[in-house]
Design a protein around this motif. Structure first.
Motif, mmCIF file in Angstrom:
data_model
loop_
_atom_site.group_PDB
_atom_site.id
_atom_site.type_symbol
_atom_site.label_atom_id
_atom_site.label_comp_id
_atom_site.label_asym_id
_atom_site.label_seq_id
_atom_site.Cartn_x
_atom_site.Cartn_y
_atom_site.Cartn_z
ATOM 1 N N ARG A 212 61.488 2.062 43.658
ATOM 2 C CA ARG A 212 62.274 2.558 42.531
ATOM 3 C C ARG A 212 61.678 3.913 42.177
ATOM 4 O O ARG A 212 60.471 4.119 42.295
ATOM 5 C CB ARG A 212 62.177 1.588 41.353
ATOM 6 C CG ARG A 212 63.043 0.335 41.579
ATOM 7 C CD ARG A 212 62.837 -0.704 40.520
ATOM 8 N NE ARG A 212 63.272 -0.252 39.187
ATOM 9 C CZ ARG A 212 63.137 -1.003 38.079
ATOM 10 N NH1 ARG A 212 62.576 -2.198 38.136
ATOM 11 N NH2 ARG A 212 63.558 -0.537 36.912
ATOM 12 N N GLU A 213 62.528 4.874 41.764
ATOM 13 C CA GLU A 213 62.035 6.224 41.495
ATOM 14 C C GLU A 213 62.036 6.482 39.997
ATOM 15 O O GLU A 213 63.083 6.500 39.362
ATOM 16 C CB GLU A 213 62.865 7.259 42.259
ATOM 17 C CG GLU A 213 62.828 6.951 43.759
ATOM 18 C CD GLU A 213 63.056 8.142 44.661
ATOM 19 O OE1 GLU A 213 62.852 9.297 44.228
ATOM 20 O OE2 GLU A 213 63.441 7.902 45.823
ATOM 21 N N VAL A 214 60.839 6.638 39.458
ATOM 22 C CA VAL A 214 60.699 6.836 38.017
ATOM 23 C C VAL A 214 59.983 8.148 37.721
ATOM 24 O O VAL A 214 59.135 8.592 38.499
ATOM 25 C CB VAL A 214 59.992 5.636 37.340
ATOM 26 C CG1 VAL A 214 60.831 4.373 37.493
ATOM 27 C CG2 VAL A 214 58.603 5.417 37.898
ATOM 28 N N GLU A 215 60.373 8.782 36.644
ATOM 29 C CA GLU A 215 59.886 10.129 36.334
ATOM 30 C C GLU A 215 59.480 10.245 34.857
ATOM 31 O O GLU A 215 60.095 9.621 34.003
ATOM 32 C CB GLU A 215 60.980 11.157 36.658
ATOM 33 C CG GLU A 215 61.555 10.976 38.067
ATOM 34 C CD GLU A 215 62.457 12.104 38.560
ATOM 35 O OE1 GLU A 215 62.598 12.228 39.784
ATOM 36 O OE2 GLU A 215 63.017 12.853 37.733
ATOM 37 N N GLU A 231 64.489 6.624 35.012
ATOM 38 C CA GLU A 231 64.660 6.137 36.380
ATOM 39 C C GLU A 231 65.920 6.720 36.979
ATOM 40 O O GLU A 231 66.914 6.913 36.283
ATOM 41 C CB GLU A 231 64.748 4.599 36.383
ATOM 42 C CG GLU A 231 65.000 4.027 37.774
ATOM 43 C CD GLU A 231 64.830 2.514 37.844
ATOM 44 O OE1 GLU A 231 64.686 1.866 36.785
ATOM 45 O OE2 GLU A 231 64.849 1.988 38.975
ATOM 46 N N ARG A 233 68.812 6.149 39.947
ATOM 47 C CA ARG A 233 69.364 5.185 40.900
ATOM 48 C C ARG A 233 70.484 5.854 41.676
ATOM 49 O O ARG A 233 71.231 6.649 41.129
ATOM 50 C CB ARG A 233 69.918 3.970 40.152
ATOM 51 C CG ARG A 233 68.828 3.256 39.402
ATOM 52 C CD ARG A 233 69.125 1.785 39.263
ATOM 53 N NE ARG A 233 68.130 1.213 38.374
ATOM 54 C CZ ARG A 233 68.394 0.352 37.399
ATOM 55 N NH1 ARG A 233 69.649 -0.049 37.198
ATOM 56 N NH2 ARG A 233 67.434 -0.118 36.647
ATOM 57 N N HIS A 253 68.543 6.572 34.070
ATOM 58 C CA HIS A 253 68.359 5.493 33.100
ATOM 59 C C HIS A 253 67.143 5.770 32.231
ATOM 60 O O HIS A 253 66.022 5.821 32.740
ATOM 61 C CB HIS A 253 68.218 4.149 33.826
ATOM 62 C CG HIS A 253 69.387 3.866 34.725
ATOM 63 N ND1 HIS A 253 70.445 3.068 34.338
ATOM 64 C CD2 HIS A 253 69.701 4.329 35.951
ATOM 65 C CE1 HIS A 253 71.339 3.039 35.309
ATOM 66 N NE2 HIS A 253 70.914 3.799 36.311
ATOM 67 N N ALA A 256 63.576 3.777 31.427
ATOM 68 C CA ALA A 256 63.692 2.962 32.632
ATOM 69 C C ALA A 256 63.401 1.506 32.279
ATOM 70 O O ALA A 256 62.446 1.236 31.562
ATOM 71 C CB ALA A 256 62.696 3.445 33.677
ATOM 72 N N LEU A 258 61.591 -1.230 32.828
ATOM 73 C CA LEU A 258 60.382 -1.574 33.587
ATOM 74 C C LEU A 258 59.648 -2.719 32.912
ATOM 75 O O LEU A 258 59.719 -2.867 31.695
ATOM 76 C CB LEU A 258 59.452 -0.360 33.656
ATOM 77 C CG LEU A 258 59.933 0.853 34.445
ATOM 78 C CD1 LEU A 258 59.021 2.051 34.207
ATOM 79 C CD2 LEU A 258 60.024 0.527 35.934
ATOM 80 N N ASP A 286 56.679 12.626 39.105
ATOM 81 C CA ASP A 286 57.565 11.645 39.733
ATOM 82 C C ASP A 286 56.775 10.563 40.464
ATOM 83 O O ASP A 286 55.821 10.865 41.190
ATOM 84 C CB ASP A 286 58.494 12.347 40.732
ATOM 85 C CG ASP A 286 59.375 13.405 40.078
ATOM 86 O OD1 ASP A 286 59.425 13.464 38.831
ATOM 87 O OD2 ASP A 286 60.019 14.177 40.824
ATOM 88 N N TYR A 289 57.812 3.285 42.175
ATOM 89 C CA TYR A 289 57.387 1.987 41.673
ATOM 90 C C TYR A 289 57.886 0.943 42.662
ATOM 91 O O TYR A 289 59.091 0.794 42.867
ATOM 92 C CB TYR A 289 57.970 1.744 40.267
ATOM 93 C CG TYR A 289 57.787 0.328 39.776
ATOM 94 C CD1 TYR A 289 56.521 -0.270 39.774
ATOM 95 C CD2 TYR A 289 58.879 -0.410 39.326
ATOM 96 C CE1 TYR A 289 56.360 -1.580 39.342
ATOM 97 C CE2 TYR A 289 58.721 -1.718 38.884
ATOM 98 C CZ TYR A 289 57.459 -2.290 38.898
ATOM 99 O OH TYR A 289 57.296 -3.586 38.485
ATOM 100 N N GLU A 291 58.541 -2.534 43.299
ATOM 101 C CA GLU A 291 58.716 -3.733 42.497
ATOM 102 C C GLU A 291 58.049 -4.957 43.125
ATOM 103 O O GLU A 291 57.399 -5.756 42.450
ATOM 104 C CB GLU A 291 60.217 -3.992 42.357
ATOM 105 C CG GLU A 291 60.597 -4.655 41.078
ATOM 106 C CD GLU A 291 62.085 -4.513 40.806
ATOM 107 O OE1 GLU A 291 62.872 -4.217 41.731
ATOM 108 O OE2 GLU A 291 62.466 -4.697 39.643
#
Ligand code: ADP
Ligand code: MG
Ligand code: MG
Length: 339
Positions: A212-215, A231, A233, A253, A256, A258, A286, A289, A291
């Motif tokens: 998952r790409e979270v910033e 996040e 998507r 999002h 995010a 999380l 950046d 994550y 999961e």
């Protein structure tokens, strides 16, 4: 009294067009009662365009050839209170323009020479962050000369990482020149592309599962704050150029969704990275994550992140209660504070 701001946009990198989009947003957002803004577009050839051509370039989204030489413009920039270099990629986000402005003695938004240069180069970033104890994917550096003289050695270091892997120019952004390599048969094409854009290329192992790409946005100088975590998507195999800049291909999002603790960890790591890299003003950090394993891996630090009104960085701070124009004004304040 109004602050006089020189807004630099365009520039010589593959992210020229992206920069012009950000610049249009910033121009529209700076309150005219507080700021007197002069935009100057830098063409792809590195020429600083005079006002009428700059206006044209901003409207058309592309810069014509011609214009002043860099140093001439910098010298005449002395009358400005601050410069906002909304430039992405080499010759703009990498410490070059920051060095020029430092020499000219003009405060500017964002990181200085060191933070800009180190954060621009994905290999240097990884080395510094590794020494700060921040988890990242496995990686290898390859330089162009190795690729021409000993391609089998470069192929061997790719094989050691395993497939799929990512091949990237070390100093670029917006996913320009990045390939996801599914097996050895795709490697040469990916390396040839990356080496056509940079002398230094990074090969990166992929995360164990699709991440998952979270910033996170960071704002401040020596006492920086972190935004909420956002996040991205998307349906594409990875976050490539098309996905980044085609309307509707990706969704944002904020915050995010999380698990408890993960968001706090991401924000803490982002602040640690910002300090380790000597960043200033702003940065978007950046992460991947994973999961399935709970791993949080730092992917990269962008010292001049996308800055349109719908870009992730401004949206993250908007979620924290800071409007786009208040954010821009705060960045100018931070630039002046660093002087
Ligand atoms: P850029 O600076 O151009 O944004 P990134 O390093 O962020 O380059 O890579 C662009 C995208 O490629 C990432 O957002 C992600 O979707 C994908 N990607 C890059 N490296 C990896 C990796 N090691 N594992 C999984 N996905 C990756
Ligand atoms: Mg980047
Ligand atoms: Mg990226």
């Amino acid at each position: 009294v109004k602050k006089r701001i020189l807004l630099l946009a365009g520039g010589q990198s593959g992210e020229h067009e992206v920069s012009l989009m950000s610049a249009r947003s910033v121009l529209a957002a700076l309150p005219p009662d507080q700021f007197d803004v002069t935009p100057v577009v830098i063409s792809k050839e590195g020429r600083w365009l005079p006002p009428t051509q700059t206006q044209h370039a901003l409207e058309q989204g592309v810069a014509p050839s011609g214009g002043d030489l860099v140093l001439h413009r910098a010298a005449s920039a002395e009358g400005y209170d601050a410069v906002f270099p909304i430039l992405h990629g080499p010759m703009g986000e990498d410490g070059t323009v920051q060095g020029l402005l430092t020499l000219a003695g003009i405060p500017f938004v964002g990181s200085g020479v060191l933070g800009s240069a180190v954060s621009m180069d994905k290999v240097m970033t990884k080395q510094v962050l590794a020494s700060a104890g921040i988890a990242q994917v496995a990686w290898r550096l390859a330089v162009r000369r190795e690729w021409t003289d000993r391609p089998e050695a470069v192929r061997a270091s790719a094989d050691a990482l395993g497939y799929p892997l990512f091949v990237k120019p070390a100093n670029l952004g917006s996913s320009v020149g990045i390939s996801k390599v599914h097996g050895p048969d795709e490697l040469d094409t990916a390396l040839t592309l990356a080496f056509s854009l940079d002398r230094r290329v990074i090969l990166e192992a992929m995360t164990t599962h699709r991440p998952r790409e979270v910033e996170v946005g960071i704002l401040g100088n020596d006492a920086p704050i972190a935004s909420p975590v956002g996040e991205l998507r998307f349906g594409a195999e990875f976050y490539d150029y098309e996905t980044k800049y085609t309307e509707g291909r990706a969704t944002m999002h904020i915050p995010a969704p999380l698990p408890e603790g993960v968001a706090a960890r991401v924000r803490e790591l982002a602040l640690r990275a910002f300090r380790a890299l000597d960043c200033a003003g702003l940065a978007r950090v950046d992460f991947f994550y994973v999961e399935e394993t709970g791993e949080v891996l730092l992917n990269e630090v962008n010292t001049m992140p996308g800055f349109t009104t719908t870009s992730m960085y401004p949206k993250l701070f908007e979620a924290a209660g800071l409007s786009y124009s208040a954010l821009v004004a705060r960045l100018v304040e931070l630039a002046l504070e660093r002087r």
